[in-house]
Design a protein around this motif. Structure first.
Motif, PDB file in Angstrom:
ATOM      1  N   MET A  82      -3.104   4.586   6.557  1.00  0.00           N
ATOM      2  CA  MET A  82      -1.807   5.054   7.059  1.00  0.00           C
ATOM      3  C   MET A  82      -0.688   4.762   6.055  1.00  0.00           C
ATOM      4  O   MET A  82       0.219   5.586   5.861  1.00  0.00           O
ATOM      5  CB  MET A  82      -1.518   4.394   8.407  1.00  0.00           C
ATOM      6  CG  MET A  82      -2.453   4.834   9.518  1.00  0.00           C
ATOM      7  SD  MET A  82      -2.258   3.889  11.058  1.00  0.00           S
ATOM      8  CE  MET A  82      -0.623   4.397  11.553  1.00  0.00           C
ATOM      9  N   ALA A  83      -0.775   3.601   5.390  1.00  0.00           N
ATOM     10  CA  ALA A  83       0.228   3.268   4.376  1.00  0.00           C
ATOM     11  C   ALA A  83       0.124   4.215   3.187  1.00  0.00           C
ATOM     12  O   ALA A  83       1.151   4.650   2.629  1.00  0.00           O
ATOM     13  CB  ALA A  83       0.047   1.824   3.918  1.00  0.00           C
ATOM     14  N   ALA A  84      -1.113   4.544   2.783  1.00  0.00           N
ATOM     15  CA  ALA A  84      -1.298   5.472   1.666  1.00  0.00           C
ATOM     16  C   ALA A  84      -0.719   6.846   1.991  1.00  0.00           C
ATOM     17  O   ALA A  84      -0.068   7.483   1.151  1.00  0.00           O
ATOM     18  CB  ALA A  84      -2.784   5.582   1.332  1.00  0.00           C
ATOM     19  N   LYS A  85      -0.943   7.290   3.225  1.00  0.00           N
ATOM     20  CA  LYS A  85      -0.397   8.583   3.641  1.00  0.00           C
ATOM     21  C   LYS A  85       1.128   8.562   3.627  1.00  0.00           C
ATOM     22  O   LYS A  85       1.785   9.493   3.135  1.00  0.00           O
ATOM     23  CB  LYS A  85      -0.915   8.924   5.036  1.00  0.00           C
ATOM     24  CG  LYS A  85      -0.389  10.254   5.585  1.00  0.00           C
ATOM     25  CD  LYS A  85      -0.925  10.505   6.990  1.00  0.00           C
ATOM     26  CE  LYS A  85      -0.358  11.788   7.563  1.00  0.00           C
ATOM     27  NZ  LYS A  85      -0.831  12.034   8.955  1.00  0.00           N
ATOM     28  N   TYR A  86       1.701   7.493   4.129  1.00  0.00           N
ATOM     29  CA  TYR A  86       3.159   7.359   4.177  1.00  0.00           C
ATOM     30  C   TYR A  86       3.764   7.363   2.776  1.00  0.00           C
ATOM     31  O   TYR A  86       4.819   7.960   2.527  1.00  0.00           O
ATOM     32  CB  TYR A  86       3.518   6.070   4.907  1.00  0.00           C
ATOM     33  CG  TYR A  86       4.995   5.750   4.905  1.00  0.00           C
ATOM     34  CD1 TYR A  86       5.881   6.450   5.718  1.00  0.00           C
ATOM     35  CD2 TYR A  86       5.502   4.743   4.085  1.00  0.00           C
ATOM     36  CE1 TYR A  86       7.238   6.160   5.713  1.00  0.00           C
ATOM     37  CE2 TYR A  86       6.850   4.443   4.072  1.00  0.00           C
ATOM     38  CZ  TYR A  86       7.717   5.155   4.887  1.00  0.00           C
ATOM     39  OH  TYR A  86       9.064   4.877   4.882  1.00  0.00           O
ATOM     40  N   LYS A  87       3.083   6.711   1.824  1.00  0.00           N
ATOM     41  CA  LYS A  87       3.603   6.619   0.457  1.00  0.00           C
ATOM     42  C   LYS A  87       3.198   7.794  -0.414  1.00  0.00           C
ATOM     43  O   LYS A  87       3.585   7.857  -1.587  1.00  0.00           O
ATOM     44  CB  LYS A  87       3.109   5.317  -0.180  1.00  0.00           C
ATOM     45  CG  LYS A  87       3.674   4.060   0.482  1.00  0.00           C
ATOM     46  CD  LYS A  87       3.364   2.798  -0.302  1.00  0.00           C
ATOM     47  CE  LYS A  87       1.933   2.420  -0.273  1.00  0.00           C
ATOM     48  NZ  LYS A  87       1.677   1.127  -0.956  1.00  0.00           N
ATOM     49  N   GLY A  88       2.409   8.711   0.135  1.00  0.00           N
ATOM     50  CA  GLY A  88       2.005   9.885  -0.630  1.00  0.00           C
ATOM     51  C   GLY A  88       0.976   9.579  -1.700  1.00  0.00           C
ATOM     52  O   GLY A  88       0.906  10.269  -2.720  1.00  0.00           O
TER      53      GLY A  88
END
Length: 641
Positions: free
Chosen positions: A133-139
């Motif tokens: 989820m963090a990777a998705k948020y940070k692109g």
């Protein structure tokens, strides 16, 4: 003894070196990695069978994924030895689980490849999902992979994480390592479900065809990814007796596949990297793979100690005299005695029947002793439910693992005043498993709960008597009995039962000027310290309190009335523990004394042998004697003069 890795493994200092191998060499590197684990563990000890079962998976993951940028989370950590060796720790692996050496589990402070610290089970999916989820948020185009065993999948936390993963729309891969084992054989309906999936010939036949068809379907304006997913689910539902559990949670299911086929693993993981969203790969492995004795008896070879790798002989200490038993074995055999005399006695453990020795009762009385899987919360509330019907339930959970069921202890047991007996095995510093397993905190977190009795035996006889007292009909309180891992003090331990008055300690010895107040097994360290101190002209009194709640105020009035110097000793954190209870009593009654609190300090204690850690924390016999001498330094100096 020099242990040399094979020629390919010798050249691998990071996953980048592993990626330089061609696919035809992967079988050879797996063989070398497996042999290196056997060589090191046979000589230096450690967990064994679990890591052998995931050698191919460890190689495939680091071969396919861009670690450490891609996040790899191992559940529990018993299975992570191959991962450690491949990620720059090969030459230091001989220090695994040794004092000041490598941790036996993944540890963030040890390596950038250890993305999440683990020691207990069922946390990997939650952690990997958070990373995704963090990777998705940070692109970021960062992959997240959780490796979880089928035993760990029984815990509620794993299902909570999958329930969220199915709707989080994050790119996370869950690898279910299915070997039908945790430490002991797995139990429960999930085991049966996975067996049905893995043995269904129809499902296995159609599985690869589904993947191939979906890979060739035109995905465009008239055929969306969602439509492809629905088709996949529909076809799968036709060939299975019931809906796929994971698909029902909106997690795409792939498998089962052979977890020891390195070529198939690499191909499958490469394909799954291209598929977005939450997905689960079901692999079937053999715990102990490649070492025949471990394959045949996986519980015995989970952590066998030192052994001859050729003959399989497990080395045992040479003994010349009868030895005291392990506390957990005293518990296990005493349970049978109590159950034979009281038909209301039952036993419950969350996946630790061997470690807790409840296995003895499970074998003799299977209708009265239960392994509920890695489900501490359920174990506590199940025990509470049994207690409402008049059962005297001994719920045996390791101290460190009881932390997971704290809410249930408060709400389901204490508030309702149900007489569940909590036997907290592995209380105190457990040794080589380190901070994830140390039972440091149970004294503070239990003694602050109303209605609980909190006790600790100094030896095997005291353990038996506390167990006997806890199951008597006149005890209507939840009852905690904490005791350490390993050997006790009494070779002749099978003593007659005696009821102990709840809240009453015992004075073991009168003394002069200074008193030692101990709680539980460290009272034996105090006795050893007293023997040494008496040769130096110092004669401490010794009180074994037995209970920290309710605490024996009569005994404490005596101690504070006679002695102005007090040393307290416990195998738990000094913050809020037994020593704190003594200070609270002293303040409440306006006593004035010099008090020194000995126990586990307010920091994380790493791994090592129990003796090494007791010495480090300064509450072994030497540490107690040093503390007494420090408080009595004026007397010592006079005697020396």
């Amino acid at each position: 003894m020099q242990i040399n890795p094979g020629p390919l493994l010798q050249a691998i200092d990071s996953p980048e070196d592993l990626k330089k191998l061609n696919r035809s060499q992967l079988h050879e590197i797996c063989d070398e990695l497996r042999q290196y684990i056997v060589d090191v563990v046979s000589v230096h000890g450690g967990h064994f069978a679990a890591s052998l079962g995931v050698v191919e998976l460890s190689v495939a993951l680091h071969y396919v994924y861009n670690t450490p940028y891609d996040q790899l989370v191992w559940d529990v950590g018993h299975q992570a030895y191959g991962h450690k060796i491949l990620t720059g720790r090969r030459d230091n692996f001989v220090t695994n689980r040794k004092y000041k050496g490598l941790s036996g589990f993944p540890k963030r402070s040890e390596s950038i490849y250890d993305t999440f610290g683990v020691g207990h089970s069922s946390t990997s999916i939650s952690a990997a999902l958070g990373m995704a989820m963090a990777a998705k948020y940070k692109g970021e185009d960062r992959k997240s992979v959780a490796v979880i065993g089928d035993g760990s999948m029984t815990a509620g936390m794993a299902f909570e994480a999958m329930n969220h993963a199915g709707v989080a729309d994050s790119d996370v891969l869950i690898i279910l390592n299915d070997n039908c084992m945790s430490i002991d054989p797995n139990v429960g309906a999930l085991k049966e479900y996975l067996t049905d999936i893995s043995t269904s010939p129809t499902y296995n036949k159609v599985r690869d065809e589904i993947w191939n068809i979906l890979g060739k379907l035109p995905v465009g304006k008239n055929f969306t990814r969602d439509m492809a997913g629905k088709l996949e689910a529909s076809v799968k539902s036709v060939v299975t007796k019931s809906s796929n559990l994971f698909e029902a949670l909106k997690i795409r299911y792939f498998g089962p596949i052979d977890g020891h086929n390195i070529t198939k693993l690499v191909d499958t993981l490469t394909d799954l990297k291209k598929i977005p969203g939450p997905k689960l790969l079901h692999i079937v492995t053999v715990k102990g793979k490649g070492y025949s004795l471990a394959e045949k008896d996986q519980t015995k070879w989970h952590a066998p100690g030192l052994f001859d790798k050729v003959t399989g002989e497990i080395y045992k200490k040479k003994i010349d005299a009868p030895q005291p038993p392990k506390y957990q074995d005293v518990f296990g055999h005493t349970m049978i005695e109590l159950a034979e005399a009281n038909d209301q006695v039952m036993g419950v453990t969350p996946a630790m029947p061997s470690g807790s020795s409840l296995k003895f009762m499970m074998e003799k009385m299977p209708h009265r002793a239960f392994d509920v899987g890695i489900c501490e919360q359920h174990a506590v509330t199940l025990s509470a439910g049994l207690a409402t019907q008049g059962m005297r339930v001994f719920c045996n959970i390791y101290s460190s693992f009881m932390q997971r069921a704290y809410d249930q202890v408060v709400h389901d047991v204490a508030i309702q005043k149900l007489p569940v007996v909590f036997c907290l095995d592995r209380a105190g510093l457990v040794g080589e498993d380190g901070p994830t397993h140390h039972g440091c905190y149970d004294i503070p977190y239990m003694r602050c709960i109303p209605n609980l009795v909190v006790s600790a035996p100094m030896n095997e006889q005291e353990l038996r008597n506390l167990m006997y007292t806890a199951q008597l009909a006149n005890n209507n309180h939840p009852f905690v009995i904490r005791y350490p891992r390993g050997e006790g003090m009494m070779p002749e331990w099978r003593t007659p039962f005696e009821e102990i008055t709840i809240g009453k300690g015992r004075k073991l010895k009168d003394g002069k000027e200074i008193a030692i107040l101990s709680f539980g097994h460290p009272g034996n360290f105090a006795q050893a310290a007293i023997r040494e101190l008496r040769t130096q002209g110092i004669d401490p009194a010794h009180y074994d309190l037995r209970f920290v709640k309710p605490i024996d105020e009569d005994l404490l009035h005596e101690a504070f009335g006679k002695y102005k110097k007090i040393v307290t000793v416990e195998d738990g954190t000094v913050v809020g523990g037994f020593g704190s209870a003594i200070l609270e009593f002293m303040s409440k009654h306006n006593y004035q004394a010099e008090v020194r609190i000995l126990g586990i300090p307010d920091r994380l204690v790493e791994h090592g042998t129990p003796k090494e850690l007791h010495r480090e924390c300064a509450y072994d016999a030497q540490g107690i004697a040093d503390a007494v001498r420090e408080l009595m330094k004026e007397k010592v100096s006079v005697l020396a003069g």
